[in-house]
Scaffold this motif. Structure first.
Motif, PDB file in Angstrom:
ATOM      1  N   UNK A  47       0.833  -1.201   0.000  1.00  0.00           N
ATOM      2  CA  UNK A  47       0.000   0.000   0.000  1.00  0.00           C
ATOM      3  C   UNK A  47       0.865   1.246   0.000  1.00  0.00           C
ATOM      4  N   UNK A  48       0.230   2.379  -0.208  1.00  0.00           N
ATOM      5  CA  UNK A  48       0.930   3.654  -0.237  1.00  0.00           C
ATOM      6  C   UNK A  48       0.172   4.692   0.582  1.00  0.00           C
ATOM      7  N   UNK A  49       0.912   5.671   1.061  1.00  0.00           N
ATOM      8  CA  UNK A  49       0.332   6.840   1.694  1.00  0.00           C
ATOM      9  C   UNK A  49      -0.483   6.533   2.926  1.00  0.00           C
ATOM     10  N   UNK A  50      -1.703   7.092   2.951  1.00  0.00           N
ATOM     11  CA  UNK A  50      -2.547   7.003   4.137  1.00  0.00           C
ATOM     12  C   UNK A  50      -2.885   5.565   4.506  1.00  0.00           C
ATOM     13  N   UNK A  51      -2.908   4.670   3.527  1.00  0.00           N
ATOM     14  CA  UNK A  51      -3.278   3.285   3.817  1.00  0.00           C
ATOM     15  C   UNK A  51      -2.368   2.665   4.867  1.00  0.00           C
ATOM     16  N   UNK A  52      -1.095   3.018   4.834  1.00  0.00           N
ATOM     17  CA  UNK A  52      -0.153   2.415   5.770  1.00  0.00           C
ATOM     18  C   UNK A  52      -0.422   2.863   7.197  1.00  0.00           C
ATOM     19  N   UNK A  53      -0.861   4.103   7.370  1.00  0.00           N
ATOM     20  CA  UNK A  53      -1.166   4.586   8.711  1.00  0.00           C
ATOM     21  C   UNK A  53      -2.528   4.112   9.202  1.00  0.00           C
ATOM     22  N   UNK A  54      -3.465   3.929   8.286  1.00  0.00           N
ATOM     23  CA  UNK A  54      -4.833   3.614   8.677  1.00  0.00           C
ATOM     24  C   UNK A  54      -5.114   2.122   8.819  1.00  0.00           C
ATOM     25  N   UNK A  55      -4.290   1.289   8.188  1.00  0.00           N
ATOM     26  CA  UNK A  55      -4.602  -0.136   8.129  1.00  0.00           C
ATOM     27  C   UNK A  55      -3.596  -1.019   8.847  1.00  0.00           C
ATOM     28  N   UNK A  56      -2.552  -0.424   9.430  1.00  0.00           N
ATOM     29  CA  UNK A  56      -1.541  -1.228  10.123  1.00  0.00           C
ATOM     30  C   UNK A  56      -1.441  -0.838  11.584  1.00  0.00           C
ATOM     31  N   UNK A  57      -1.375  -1.831  12.429  1.00  0.00           N
ATOM     32  CA  UNK A  57      -1.180  -1.610  13.858  1.00  0.00           C
ATOM     33  C   UNK A  57       0.295  -1.511  14.201  1.00  0.00           C
ATOM     34  N   UNK A  58       1.106  -2.281  13.523  1.00  0.00           N
ATOM     35  CA  UNK A  58       2.550  -2.278  13.712  1.00  0.00           C
ATOM     36  C   UNK A  58       3.169  -1.511  12.561  1.00  0.00           C
ATOM     37  N   UNK A  59       3.752  -0.338  12.845  1.00  0.00           N
ATOM     38  CA  UNK A  59       4.269   0.492  11.768  1.00  0.00           C
ATOM     39  C   UNK A  59       5.492   1.255  12.233  1.00  0.00           C
ATOM     40  N   UNK A  60       6.409   1.566  11.322  1.00  0.00           N
ATOM     41  CA  UNK A  60       7.599   2.331  11.687  1.00  0.00           C
ATOM     42  C   UNK A  60       7.257   3.780  11.980  1.00  0.00           C
ATOM     43  N   UNK A  61       8.152   4.438  12.708  1.00  0.00           N
ATOM     44  CA  UNK A  61       8.001   5.860  12.945  1.00  0.00           C
ATOM     45  C   UNK A  61       7.106   6.144  14.134  1.00  0.00           C
ATOM     46  N   UNK A  62       6.374   7.277  14.090  1.00  0.00           N
ATOM     47  CA  UNK A  62       5.538   7.686  15.217  1.00  0.00           C
ATOM     48  C   UNK A  62       4.476   6.650  15.549  1.00  0.00           C
ATOM     49  N   UNK A  63       3.985   6.723  16.777  1.00  0.00           N
ATOM     50  CA  UNK A  63       2.963   5.784  17.222  1.00  0.00           C
ATOM     51  C   UNK A  63       1.727   5.876  16.336  1.00  0.00           C
ATOM     52  N   UNK A  64       1.133   4.725  16.078  1.00  0.00           N
ATOM     53  CA  UNK A  64       0.025   4.621  15.139  1.00  0.00           C
ATOM     54  C   UNK A  64      -1.240   4.167  15.866  1.00  0.00           C
ATOM     55  N   UNK A  65      -2.356   4.833  15.576  1.00  0.00           N
ATOM     56  CA  UNK A  65      -3.690   4.426  16.038  1.00  0.00           C
ATOM     57  C   UNK A  65      -4.499   4.199  14.767  1.00  0.00           C
ATOM     58  N   UNK A  66      -4.616   2.962  14.283  1.00  0.00           N
ATOM     59  CA  UNK A  66      -5.235   2.709  12.976  1.00  0.00           C
ATOM     60  C   UNK A  66      -6.748   2.602  13.045  1.00  0.00           C
ATOM     61  N   UNK A  67      -7.361   2.487  11.894  1.00  0.00           N
ATOM     62  CA  UNK A  67      -8.777   2.144  11.794  1.00  0.00           C
ATOM     63  C   UNK A  67      -8.970   0.661  12.073  1.00  0.00           C
TER      64      UNK A  67
END
Length: 340
Positions: free
Chosen positions: A140-160
């Motif tokens: 995926x690209x862009x917003x999908x990576x922040x919205x659809x993943x619980x485990x992600x690089x960089x800042x803490x993520x709160x996904x959908x």
């Protein structure tokens, strides 16, 4: 000679330390390249609004399942409803009565296929197919990576929703998101609390308050279980005790609540709008603040953990592992709406 030896040893140690640091950096870089997780939203993170990107409107062509669920909601009449009980766990006490306005609630839990309609309405960029729980950065690209993943690089993520979790049953195929084959009408798992709220808002609905959920499950007579006083069995409540072994929604009419809502015991536990606060229920004490951090209540027992008769009751409100910023294998949801 001793000083030279000590210097050589220190230099060697320094080189080893530098080598270890370089190895760690390379490993971290590789981990980031693969999209493996290093950041999670901390407990107490305020829930995001998820209004960007703005989803496309719901239509019969793009979201037939979600539209049908919205049109098929059950009306719960205004009235005085018993909430809690005094003969159960302390967290369910005291028994008290609450006057509620009429509202609507979904007949069944939201399914994988319906939730995938919402995800597609967001217009996320998917560039490669992936299977259940297998979403990574290369897919995926862009917003999908922040919205659809619980485990992600960089800042803490709160996904959908956590589509990188093994228990998720929404996959990527042909640039779109869809239910995994055979799981179309199974209840969606791995949504965060704010992700569930966002879906309901897109549908023109909302999450039910804890009091509304309990009233819909128990009715004005205050049933112990949605169907009455009889002990749970597999004709009334689905439990498997095995991770990811769920069942289609709505297949147990014997377990219906007084108003006809199904799967309100067993199947998935269900997110409610309410912060976890003691009874008696008071909507004005801040527990319904939509953007406040804190643990939200899930109700209804579930198929995997809260599977005993005492945790399948319509009053059970101390669900297993329900941090709102995380997706959970055992928590789904249903929507509610104001009655006009």
């Amino acid at each position: 000679m001793g000083g030279m030896k000590g210097g050589l040893l220190r230099s060697a140690a320094a080189r080893c330390a530098m080598g270890a640091a370089r190895a760690f950096a390379l490993a971290l870089a590789a981990m980031l390249t693969l999209g493996e997780g290093v950041g999670r939203a901390a407990p107490g993170t305020p829930p995001p609004d998820f209004s960007d990107p703005l989803p496309a409107p719901i239509t019969a062509e793009t979201a037939p399942r979600s539209l049908a669920a919205q049109r098929g909601m059950i009306r719960v009449p205004a009235g005085v409803y018993p909430i809690g009980r005094d003969d159960g766990p302390a967290v369910e006490a005291p028994r008290h009565e609450l006057a509620l306005e009429a509202f609507f609630i979904d007949r069944t839990e939201v399914t994988n296929a319906a939730f995938a309609e919402y995800l597609n309405a967001l217009g996320l960029t998917m560039v490669a197919d992936f299977g259940p729980g297998a979403l990574r950065a290369r897919h995926a690209r862009g917003a999908a990576l922040a919205l659809l993943r619980e485990e992600a690089p960089g800042p803490a993520v709160y996904p959908i929703i956590a589509l990188d979790d093994a228990e998720a049953r929404i996959i990527g195929r042909g640039g779109r998101l869809e239910a995994a084959p055979g799981y179309e009408v199974h209840p969606v798992a791995e949504t965060t609390w704010a992700g569930a709220r966002a879906y309901c808002r897109w549908r023109g609905a909302r999450l039910p308050t804890e009091a509304e959920w309990e009233a819909a499950a128990r009715g004005p007579e205050g049933r112990l279980y949605p169907w009455g006083a009889a002990a749970p069995d597999q004709t009334r409540a689905f439990v498997s005790r095995r991770t990811a072994e769920t069942a289609p929604v709505g297949e147990r009419p014997a377990g219906a609540s007084p108003f006809g809502a199904l799967d309100m015991a067993g199947s998935m536990a269900e997110w409610t709008a309410s912060l976890k606060r003691p009874y008696p229920y008071d909507a004005g004490d801040g527990r319904e603040a939509p953007d406040a951090p804190g643990e939200r209540v899930s109700r209804g027992g579930d198929y995997r953990f809260d599977v005993e008769p005492e945790t399948l009751t319509a009053t059970h409100r101390d669900g297993f592992s329900n941090a709102p910023e995380r997706g959970h294998r055992h928590i789904g949801f249903r929507c509610a709406a104001n009655a006009e």
